[in-house]
Scaffold this motif. Structure first.
Motif, PDB file in Angstrom:
ATOM      1  N   ALA A  11       0.867  -1.187   0.000  1.00  0.00           N
ATOM      2  CA  ALA A  11       0.000   0.000   0.000  1.00  0.00           C
ATOM      3  C   ALA A  11       0.896   1.226   0.000  1.00  0.00           C
ATOM      4  O   ALA A  11       2.041   1.170   0.447  1.00  0.00           O
ATOM      5  CB  ALA A  11      -0.908   0.013   1.225  1.00  0.00           C
ATOM      6  N   GLU A  12       0.376   2.307  -0.544  1.00  0.00           N
ATOM      7  CA  GLU A  12       1.160   3.539  -0.621  1.00  0.00           C
ATOM      8  C   GLU A  12       0.360   4.683  -0.036  1.00  0.00           C
ATOM      9  O   GLU A  12      -0.854   4.730  -0.158  1.00  0.00           O
ATOM     10  CB  GLU A  12       1.462   3.891  -2.078  1.00  0.00           C
ATOM     11  N   ARG A  13       1.105   5.576   0.559  1.00  0.00           N
ATOM     12  CA  ARG A  13       0.480   6.794   1.074  1.00  0.00           C
ATOM     13  C   ARG A  13       1.317   7.957   0.571  1.00  0.00           C
ATOM     14  O   ARG A  13       2.538   7.966   0.720  1.00  0.00           O
ATOM     15  CB  ARG A  13       0.507   6.759   2.599  1.00  0.00           C
ATOM     16  N   THR A  14       0.654   8.901  -0.057  1.00  0.00           N
ATOM     17  CA  THR A  14       1.355  10.115  -0.468  1.00  0.00           C
ATOM     18  C   THR A  14       1.279  11.108   0.684  1.00  0.00           C
ATOM     19  O   THR A  14       0.195  11.426   1.171  1.00  0.00           O
ATOM     20  CB  THR A  14       0.710  10.718  -1.722  1.00  0.00           C
ATOM     21  N   VAL A  15       2.435  11.535   1.110  1.00  0.00           N
ATOM     22  CA  VAL A  15       2.486  12.425   2.275  1.00  0.00           C
ATOM     23  C   VAL A  15       1.891  13.783   1.906  1.00  0.00           C
ATOM     24  O   VAL A  15       2.204  14.346   0.859  1.00  0.00           O
ATOM     25  CB  VAL A  15       3.937  12.593   2.756  1.00  0.00           C
ATOM     26  N   ARG A  16       1.009  14.265   2.711  1.00  0.00           N
ATOM     27  CA  ARG A  16       0.400  15.578   2.468  1.00  0.00           C
ATOM     28  C   ARG A  16       1.243  16.631   3.185  1.00  0.00           C
ATOM     29  O   ARG A  16       1.177  16.779   4.393  1.00  0.00           O
ATOM     30  CB  ARG A  16      -1.034  15.612   3.002  1.00  0.00           C
ATOM     31  N   TYR A  17       2.062  17.306   2.387  1.00  0.00           N
ATOM     32  CA  TYR A  17       2.914  18.348   2.957  1.00  0.00           C
ATOM     33  C   TYR A  17       2.150  19.657   3.024  1.00  0.00           C
ATOM     34  O   TYR A  17       1.388  19.991   2.128  1.00  0.00           O
ATOM     35  CB  TYR A  17       4.173  18.542   2.117  1.00  0.00           C
ATOM     36  N   ASN A  18       2.377  20.361   4.060  1.00  0.00           N
ATOM     37  CA  ASN A  18       1.751  21.673   4.179  1.00  0.00           C
ATOM     38  C   ASN A  18       2.517  22.488   5.209  1.00  0.00           C
ATOM     39  O   ASN A  18       3.061  21.950   6.165  1.00  0.00           O
ATOM     40  CB  ASN A  18       0.284  21.520   4.631  1.00  0.00           C
ATOM     41  N   ASP A  19       2.592  23.775   4.925  1.00  0.00           N
ATOM     42  CA  ASP A  19       3.176  24.698   5.904  1.00  0.00           C
ATOM     43  C   ASP A  19       2.153  25.788   6.160  1.00  0.00           C
ATOM     44  O   ASP A  19       2.053  26.739   5.405  1.00  0.00           O
ATOM     45  CB  ASP A  19       4.475  25.303   5.370  1.00  0.00           C
ATOM     46  N   PRO A  20       1.366  25.652   7.170  1.00  0.00           N
ATOM     47  CA  PRO A  20       0.334  26.664   7.424  1.00  0.00           C
ATOM     48  C   PRO A  20       0.853  27.832   8.251  1.00  0.00           C
ATOM     49  O   PRO A  20       0.099  28.732   8.550  1.00  0.00           O
ATOM     50  CB  PRO A  20      -0.719  25.876   8.208  1.00  0.00           C
TER      51      PRO A  20
END
Ligand code: ZN
Length: 466
Positions: free
Chosen positions: A171-180
């Motif tokens: 299984a794969e998970r795409t990391v959700r990058y964010n800089d709020p």
């Protein structure tokens, strides 16, 4: 004959025995398996025994008489992978039959990986992904979560697990990058500054930093300007953006104070030039943007008069000859001298002057050889439209002293006694020019306005002594 009957009987028995043998030897018991002899079942799938049938062959009579029982030995456990053998047997009379069935229980289903996603969660760029959770379950092995292997690479987390039968899942998970998180601007100094009129604004400075990008000070944009020469409120805006386009703004207000009322008004006047020192004086005045008044004479450097006027200074008539005995000999003589000097001024500047200073001042006594001449001239020049100027601050540079320090003191002390000061100086004197810069600086620092004379300026008239 009897012997022949016996022989026939024996022969008959033999034939019957042979016939019975032939008949019996064709009898047989067979086992027929229903379903596959060799079959494969998925793990957990229930095994349904198809059974087997015992069949007599070789006689149409026997199956009707006997129905042999089939016995099965062995079991299939589909809850455990493996190879199972089932043995089928049947017996009847002296006949037996046996068969086997092979049953393979296999696990061909891979485990299932389930990834947990926590709503709103994110990973700061540059940081390792913080696991939101996962689990792995297998139909045969049960919970395999502990055996999941995780790998994070280029923003993708890969989960792999293999069950005991070698079935793999991925299984794969795409990391959700964010800089709020926006950067921060720190203004050094006050957020609301007050600036005295005329004082250049100096930015007290600022810092900008971001949790990810670090120091962003160099990327801060400052908009807005402060004009120290125009009183009012000014706003300076500081903005900066981090690499995730999170912006932040800061503002500073700067109030330029109203122009203060001067403590006094100072008219510096220079007589008896132009001279060889005049250019130096013009340069100093220009450096400070100060305008003064030159009461000029005709001593051969008349082109400097044009330069003085072009620089914005006032030009007044002093005298063409500065010879007391000729100019005060008569009113006609005086005006002849005045007209001559004003013609020179006109030639140099394109305009006649309407301000004058009498040589020696209106209070001079040197003219007493012609009694009352100054009284008459004072009225006559005003009748002709001129304004004449004396002085109320004497620098002392014409005969009293040639010490620049004393000249400076005389001027500064005199200025402080008057609201309007008309200062007598001479640009014909080098030591006077030496003091001028100090005098200008003092006046500017002490909020005295330095102005050139015009026809309507304070005249500082002396008491006429003749
Ligand atoms: Zn003079």
């Amino acid at each position: 004959m009897k012997k022949r009957k016996v022989c026939l009987l024996i022969l008959g028995l033999l034939l019957a025995a042979a016939a019975a043998f032939l008949l019996l030897s064709r009898w047989q018991l067979r086992l027929e398996l229903r379903g596959e002899e060799d079959c494969t079942l998925e793990y957990g799938e229930p095994y349904r025994e198809p059974g087997a049938e015992a069949v007599f062959g070789g006689s149409p009579l026997l199956p009707a008489l006997f129905s042999p029982e089939v016995r099965i030995r062995g079991t299939v456990d589909t809850g455990a992978t493996g190879d199972y053998t089932l043995e089928y047997t049947a017996e009847c009379l002296w006949f037996t039959a046996a068969r086997t069935r092979r049953v393979h229980v296999r696990d061909t289903l891979p485990p299932v990986i389930t990834l947990t996603e926590i709503p709103g969660s994110f990973t700061l760029p540059g940081s390792a992904y913080r696991e939101e959770g996962f689990s792995a379950a297998d139909n045969a092995d049960g919970d395999l979560t502990d055996r999941v292997e995780r790998r994070e690479e280029n923003g993708v987390v890969t989960y792999t697990v293999t069950d005991s039968s070698g079935n793999s899942a991925r299984a794969e998970r795409t990391v959700r990058y964010n800089d709020p998180y926006p950067p921060e601007i720190i203004l050094l100094g006050e957020r609301a500054l007050t600036l005295p009129y005329g004082t250049a604004y100096e930015e007290p400075g600022y810092l900008a930093r971001d949790s990810l990008d670090g120091d962003l000070t160099a990327r801060v944009e400052v908009t807005g300007e402060v004009d120290p020469g125009t009183p009012g409120n000014y706003t300076l805006r500081y903005t900066v953006e981090d690499s995730w386009h999170n912006g932040v703004c800061a503002r500073r207000t700067v109030t330029v104070e109203p122009k203060p009322e001067p403590k006094g008004y100072v008219y510096l006047t220079f007589d008896d030039g132009p001279s060889k020192h005049t250019q130096r004086l013009l340069d100093i005045l220009d450096q400070y943007g100060v305008k003064v008044t030159f009461f000029v004479v005709n001593y051969g450097l008349n082109d400097m008069i044009g330069k003085e006027a072009a620089a914005g200074h006032s030009i007044g008539v002093h005298s063409a000859t500065h010879d007391y005995y000729s100019i005060y000999a008569s009113e006609e003589a005086y005006f002849a001298d005045l007209d001559k000097m004003n013609a020179i001024i006109y030639a140099q500047t394109g305009a006649c002057s309407d301000i004058i200073r009498f040589p020696g001042g209106s209070s001079n006594t040197v003219s007493r050889f012609n009694p009352g001449i100054m009284t008459r001239l004072a009225g006559a020049v005003e009748a002709r439209g001129y304004a004449y100027f004396d002085w109320n601050v004497n620098s002392g540079d014409a005969g009293l002293t040639n010490d620049p320090d004393e000249i400076y003191r005389n001027v500064i002390e005199g200025i402080q006694k008057n609201e309007y000061s008309v200062v007598l100086m001479h640009d014909s004197r080098g030591y006077t020019v030496d003091t001028v810069e100090r005098i200008l600086v003092w006046c500017l620092e002490n909020n005295y306005a330095l102005l050139p004379l015009d026809h309507d300026s304070p005249t500082a008239h002396h008491r006429i002594g003749n």
